[in-house]
Design an enzyme around this catalytic site. Sequence first.
Site, PDB file in Angstrom:
ATOM      1  CG  HIS A 231      -1.699   1.218   1.460  1.00  0.00           C
ATOM      2  ND1 HIS A 231      -3.051   1.306   1.217  1.00  0.00           N
ATOM      3  CD2 HIS A 231      -1.332   2.443   1.926  1.00  0.00           C
ATOM      4  CE1 HIS A 231      -3.470   2.519   1.511  1.00  0.00           C
ATOM      5  NE2 HIS A 231      -2.439   3.233   1.952  1.00  0.00           N
ATOM      6  CD  GLU A 232       1.915   3.591   3.589  1.00  0.00           C
ATOM      7  OE1 GLU A 232       2.268   4.687   3.104  1.00  0.00           O
ATOM      8  OE2 GLU A 232       0.802   3.416   4.114  1.00  0.00           O
TER       9      GLU A 232
ATOM     10  CG  HIS B 268       0.764   6.389  -0.854  1.00  0.00           C
ATOM     11  ND1 HIS B 268      -0.354   6.959  -1.420  1.00  0.00           N
ATOM     12  CD2 HIS B 268       0.319   5.734   0.249  1.00  0.00           C
ATOM     13  CE1 HIS B 268      -1.419   6.660  -0.691  1.00  0.00           C
ATOM     14  NE2 HIS B 268      -1.037   5.906   0.316  1.00  0.00           N
TER      15      HIS B 268
ATOM     16  CD  GLU C 111      -4.275   6.632   2.251  1.00  0.00           C
ATOM     17  OE1 GLU C 111      -4.039   5.446   2.501  1.00  0.00           O
ATOM     18  OE2 GLU C 111      -3.372   7.470   2.020  1.00  0.00           O
TER      19      GLU C 111
END
Length: 643
Positions: free
Chosen positions: A169-170, A173, A249
């Site tokens: 997930h990170e 970004h 998100e």
Amino acid sequence: MDFFAQQARVRGSSRRLVALFVLAVVAIVAAIDAAAWLAFGHHPAAGEPAASNLPLLLASSGAVIAGIGLGSLFRIMSLSGGGKAVAESVGAVAVSPDTRDPQLRRLRNVIEEVAIASGVPVPDIYLMADEAGINAFAAGYSASDAAVCVTQGCLDNLTRDELQGVIAHEFSHVLNGDMRLNIRLMGLLFGILVLAVVGRKVLQFGGGRGSRRGSGGQVLLIGAALMVVGYIGYFFARLIQAAVARSREALADASAVQFTRQTDGLAGALKKIAINAEGSALQVANRQEVAHMLFGEAGSFNALFATHPPLLERIRTLQPGFKEADLARMAAGMQREAAPPAQANGPAAASGVPGMPGMPGLPLPPILTGVLAGGVAAAAPAFRRAATVQQAMPASLSEAVQQPESALTVMLALALSLKAELQPAQRRIVADAFGDDVQRAVQAQASALAALAPIARLPLVALAFPALKQLPDGRQQTLLRALDELVKVDGRVDINEYCLARLLRIHLNEASSPRRAPVDGVKKLPAARDSVILVCAIVAAAGCSDEASARRAWLLAMQQAFPGEAIDWTPPPAAWQAPFERALDDLDGLSPMAKELVIQALLRAVHADGQVSVEEAELLRVICASLHCPLPLGEDGGGQVAT
């Protein structure tokens, strides 16, 4: 779902952020001007012109705009160190590359796997050791200066699969351009908050001095106005922060699934947040400043200010049919098993307490449709290859790339030729640049590299990058110059040598000046037509043994990039490196969607013969690094074919 589309959305978010910020500043200026007019303005009688107030209003407006601008600039400059500066601003501490702590070793292994799979250098790794909540964030201006930070709660509560879901997930970004926008948002929020701080100081100290001059009431009025308007601006800034963050998100969750090819890990992490006593809350004082870049909510906020979609909504997106009552059963089951979190040391360690299983037979929501089209049974081929690369790495090399000086010797050893007649000249180059001791260390590393699989060369560079960044700038530049001399010692530069030097130059130069990292371009594909033709020709020639095969592969790429156009084949020049670099710089100015077309065209050329050579795989890594986009999922030592 693809990262290029997300990059385009981030560009739109950035424009909206600027527009909303400008509107907030205009409203703040108008309110302060009104307060200044009430306190100090000339209030004319009926029929009297009001022009005498113009200088006052201009001075008031200029002071407010300057205060906001200088406050924002100060905060952004204080974060010019990139991801490292953001992590340290919340009290995080760096995780040593040679840590022997089992939890931290597992964290490093997971992050290294994701980095190799996505074709980016391993980021700096930070830990918020005093935070029991389950949370994480990625920060930086580009992949070259990125930092990934996790809380102790992540290490204590998450299984390996769940931790992998959070890290994936990170990384989304990192890859889709969110990080630069996040740092800008931190600066803008600080600029608006400065007004409230100034107003509070004026109320504390200004009124007393002003009363001796007979104007204490006016000073107090301005101070109160600054504080009230500052907090009103802060209120709207929080709305902007929440609006920008929530949609990103949701996309990052979907991207994590695209990375890992399974939903249970990420969903399990979200469920753990829901049942954990601390949730995802942070205790650090400036948690609100980084709230928009966290994996979960930084605290208990009103729904209006929430920076993330509701937890149950995020879980149900991943596992349709999930019910809140399932959380109670999960909590009870975890209490019965009372098993500690997995603390394995290897990249393929087993998970500890499993998350709740998926809900078979229920359709996936649209945001995930196609992401798992191959089924979770074929989970994460990219990660499996990355783990294989890690496991096959000689232990001596894995240890060597953890420290700056020994990592430098490994990079130099990678550039050494296997031809005995070239080695004396190369040894002299190393000795002249770094001294005899380094030259001997490089020779020692060369023997260890003999056991390294060719496909692991550039992943080894990714693993060495955190250590190489710690070298002084002068030593980094000496390394890059020495590499250029080493690869040219025989009068020619082969693809493997070129890729090593180019990849290191891109990442080290961007890491040394994070704020100068390129932003997404705006050019359309036809504007870079000649560059696309040349880059595709070089890749096609690298993967084929004869010109006829290269021409067929190149034509497939051209059909993908410029369908219906008749383009004549021209073999790449013998001295291809300089034109290739100019072409890559040109392509980096393309818009995200145009870059996607370039990568798709390159994949057509690479797969024309049904296999991917080491040279093609390394060129893809370098091209993607030059274009600041992720490695297409499915290639070489870690990616996946983008669909």
